[in-house]
Write a protein that holds these residues in place. Structure first.
Motif, PDB file in Angstrom:
ATOM      1  N   ILE A   1      -0.892  -4.086  11.880  1.00  0.00           N
ATOM      2  CA  ILE A   1      -1.045  -4.341  11.034  1.00  0.00           C
ATOM      3  C   ILE A   1      -0.171  -4.789  10.318  1.00  0.00           C
TER       4      ILE A   1
ATOM      5  N   VAL B   1      -0.310   1.167   6.094  1.00  0.00           N
ATOM      6  CA  VAL B   1      -1.469   0.548   6.673  1.00  0.00           C
ATOM      7  C   VAL B   1      -1.409  -1.485   6.455  1.00  0.00           C
TER       8      VAL B   1
ATOM      9  N   LYS C   1       2.378   1.293  15.317  1.00  0.00           N
ATOM     10  CA  LYS C   1       1.367   2.684  15.305  1.00  0.00           C
ATOM     11  C   LYS C   1       1.303   2.540  16.761  1.00  0.00           C
TER      12      LYS C   1
ATOM     13  N   ARG D   1      -5.252  -0.742  16.345  1.00  0.00           N
ATOM     14  CA  ARG D   1      -4.678  -0.629  15.251  1.00  0.00           C
ATOM     15  C   ARG D   1      -3.512  -0.877  14.489  1.00  0.00           C
TER      16      ARG D   1
ATOM     17  N   CYS E   1       0.325  -1.572  -0.432  1.00  0.00           N
ATOM     18  CA  CYS E   1       0.166  -0.014   0.318  1.00  0.00           C
ATOM     19  C   CYS E   1       0.629   1.598   0.119  1.00  0.00           C
TER      20      CYS E   1
END
Length: 287
Positions: free
Chosen positions: A194, A105, A263, A192, A101
């Motif tokens: 990932i 993310v 994160k 959060r 991405c």
């Protein structure tokens, strides 16, 4: 990954063999100072030098772990991932790394950059000095160049049975499973994750115990255990899983996972919270 070397620059390697092996070389790693250097004519541009770990067990001349050095023209805002893509597309189409991405993310481009686990797509070249050394995530088998085998990581994520399982659901299929704002705030940071694996790679306990659940999986367990909508029996089962001999009690509270989490999830705090929940669950009079 595909790549196309430009026509007007030198291509050091033309082989783009996607084949990978499953062996991590534990010895024989080359000294970074002996890296093969790729230096284009960039007299009029700002540049950065990358020393990139290379290993390909399927190509005899690259089966010995070593470093290649690439000189990259830089610009304001350029990230490590930008530089790796430039090196791959311009100099060496066989240079292998994961990315997707490019927005911090997907978590696919976690690497060991300048001695720390970082996401390549959010790490600015300008913050790293020169040269920049880039390695695959430590404590994981290297498949090829910067690509590591993440099987153990995903197995441990699966081991905590990361599925929401309430005792009751609304009678109306169109009605939401409601959660209080306070409870949502309590678990917000844990959601959060990932799944980049940086935390597990930084963990000394995980390095010595490949069955240790690790910070990411335990954080996922925290997300469900602390959710007020979770069913009582499921919550108890999940606590039993994280209290296994390879679970939360192996954590040595070194905070390395928290330090590298891209994160900003307080992973160590969540692990300690599950230790407390486990103790409270064992002390029946507590509730």
């Amino acid at each position: 990954m595909s790549s196309t070397p430009s026509d007007d620059t030198e291509t050091v390697h033309s082989d783009d063999d996607p084949a990978v092996a499953s062996v991590r070389p534990e010895a024989g790693m080359a000294d970074p100072s002996e890296a093969e250097r790729v230096t284009p004519d960039l007299d009029d541009e700002e540049t950065a030098t990358m020393r990139v770990f290379r290993y390909d067990p399927d190509v005899p001349e690259r089966a010995e772990p070593h470093y290649d050095e690439f000189v990259i023209p830089t610009h304001e805002g350029m990230t490590v991932l930008d530089a790796l893509i430039y090196a791959r597309d311009t100099y060496d189409s066989s240079l292998t790394f994961r990315h997707s991405c490019q927005q911090a993310v997907c978590g696919s481009d976690a690497l060991f950059v300048q001695g720390a686990q970082r996401l390549a797509c959010r790490t600015q070249l300008s913050a790293l000095g020169d040269p920049i050394q880039i390695d695959p995530l430590p404590h994981k088998p290297v498949e090829k160049d910067l690509v590591v085998d993440m099987s153990d990581f995903y197995d441990q994520m699966e081991a905590i049975e990361p599925y929401f399982d309430p005792d009751e659901t609304p009678a109306d299929d169109l009605e939401e499973q409601r959660q209080s704002p306070e409870n949502r705030e309590k678990i917000k940071l844990s959601t959060r994750c990932i799944q980049c694996g940086a935390c597990q790679s930084s963990c000394n306990v995980a390095a010595g115990d490949n069955e240790y659940l690790g910070p990411a999986a335990i954080n996922k367990a925290y997300r469900f255990v602390m959710d007020e909508r979770e069913g009582a029996e499921r919550r108890k089962t999940r606590l039993e899983i994280v209290e296994d001999e390879h679970g939360v009690w192996r954590c040595q509270t070194q905070f390395s996972c928290t330090d590298v989490c891209p994160k900003d999830i307080p992973l160590t705090e969540h692990i300690q919270a599950l230790k407390r929940e486990g103790v409270k669950d064992d002390l029946k009079f507590w509730e």
